[in-house]
Motif scaffolding. Sequence first.
Motif, mmCIF file in Angstrom:
data_model
loop_
_atom_site.group_PDB
_atom_site.id
_atom_site.type_symbol
_atom_site.label_atom_id
_atom_site.label_comp_id
_atom_site.label_asym_id
_atom_site.label_seq_id
_atom_site.Cartn_x
_atom_site.Cartn_y
_atom_site.Cartn_z
ATOM 1 N N GLN A 117 0.842 -0.907 0.076
ATOM 2 C CA GLN A 117 0.011 -0.178 -0.126
ATOM 3 C C GLN A 117 0.891 1.197 -0.074
ATOM 4 O O GLN A 117 1.918 1.278 0.672
ATOM 5 C CB GLN A 117 -0.751 0.097 1.093
ATOM 6 C CG GLN A 117 -1.843 1.125 1.358
ATOM 7 C CD GLN A 117 -3.099 0.858 0.411
ATOM 8 O OE1 GLN A 117 -3.418 -0.274 0.203
ATOM 9 N NE2 GLN A 117 -3.592 2.130 -0.113
ATOM 10 N N TYR A 136 -7.955 2.865 2.606
ATOM 11 C CA TYR A 136 -6.960 1.521 2.223
ATOM 12 C C TYR A 136 -7.510 0.754 1.148
ATOM 13 O O TYR A 136 -6.639 -0.098 0.410
ATOM 14 C CB TYR A 136 -6.731 0.940 3.577
ATOM 15 C CG TYR A 136 -5.805 1.292 4.504
ATOM 16 C CD1 TYR A 136 -4.449 0.696 4.382
ATOM 17 C CD2 TYR A 136 -6.174 2.494 5.293
ATOM 18 C CE1 TYR A 136 -3.443 1.245 5.063
ATOM 19 C CE2 TYR A 136 -5.050 2.971 6.244
ATOM 20 C CZ TYR A 136 -3.894 2.317 6.081
ATOM 21 O OH TYR A 136 -2.791 2.790 7.030
ATOM 22 N N ASN A 153 -5.214 1.752 -4.178
ATOM 23 C CA ASN A 153 -3.720 1.813 -3.973
ATOM 24 C C ASN A 153 -3.311 2.387 -5.421
ATOM 25 O O ASN A 153 -3.425 1.553 -6.344
ATOM 26 C CB ASN A 153 -3.338 0.660 -3.546
ATOM 27 C CG ASN A 153 -1.819 0.354 -3.639
ATOM 28 O OD1 ASN A 153 -0.947 1.169 -3.421
ATOM 29 N ND2 ASN A 153 -1.203 -0.788 -3.610
#
Length: 296
Positions: A180, A251, A254
Amino acid sequence: MRRMAFFGYGYSAAALRRRLEPAGWRFLATARSPEKQAQAEAEGVEARLWAEADLDEMLGERSAVLVSAAPGAGGVDPVLARWGEALGRRAERVGWLGYLSTTSVYGDWGGQWVDEDSELRAVSARGRARIAAEEAWLELGARRGLPVHVFRLSGIYGPGRGPFEKLRSGRSVTAVKPGQVFGRIHADDIALALSASLLKPRPGRVYNATDDHPCPPEEAIAAAARLLGRAPPPEVPVEEAGLTEMGREFYADNKRVSNARIKKELGICWAYPSYREGFAAILAQEAADSAMGRLL
């Protein structure tokens, strides 16, 4: 043109106000509550409650306009819904209009690089709402001659809005997801980009406002902890970090976001090309403010 109308007066708008203020600009803003109105006025910004704001007063004879209000319930852009067509009818009184969007519109690219011409892959409700708002603002600009510019911002930080408060609380953890990366942008660099666009308007243009160093979140947090002389917080898998819905969406995406266009076309260099310079500047400002407070 020395008059700025803020539709939404928050962290980024305040940074632009600080940058333009020495040049003698006048500011008028909408506010959602009496408390927000009082806060804006304490900073030298005339403010009108959202429900009472009058568009002709906001614009005056000729104004620049910054729209920073996020889509609301149902993904509806509140400024477009209330004033979009009216702004179009007053296009001759708008010298420049900036719409603050986010890089969330790109969605997930598995860590690959994206630029302003990349496909918009957002799947979250917030990301799709931002895409719709961008498209609606650009369509309005093209149809009515409104000088619309879209700025896609990465994670915003700066004084009072960064990792240090959480680290000092001792209650933070670092969510880790292999591979990430995130981009960031200091509020002062947002103001730099917007003020440069005011000087070099290109209606219909879209710009990414993001730093030069997309990196894993644990790298930036560990660096901030070192600056404070502390151990970095524990790292936990993202699934176990207790993130909010917005955090989980954050999250889920990416990508590495290119800033080549904004630098080339607006002729700017970031004051804070990475978190390293930005974090150090925040602590230096805190120290200076503390020393001034002791003197007073």
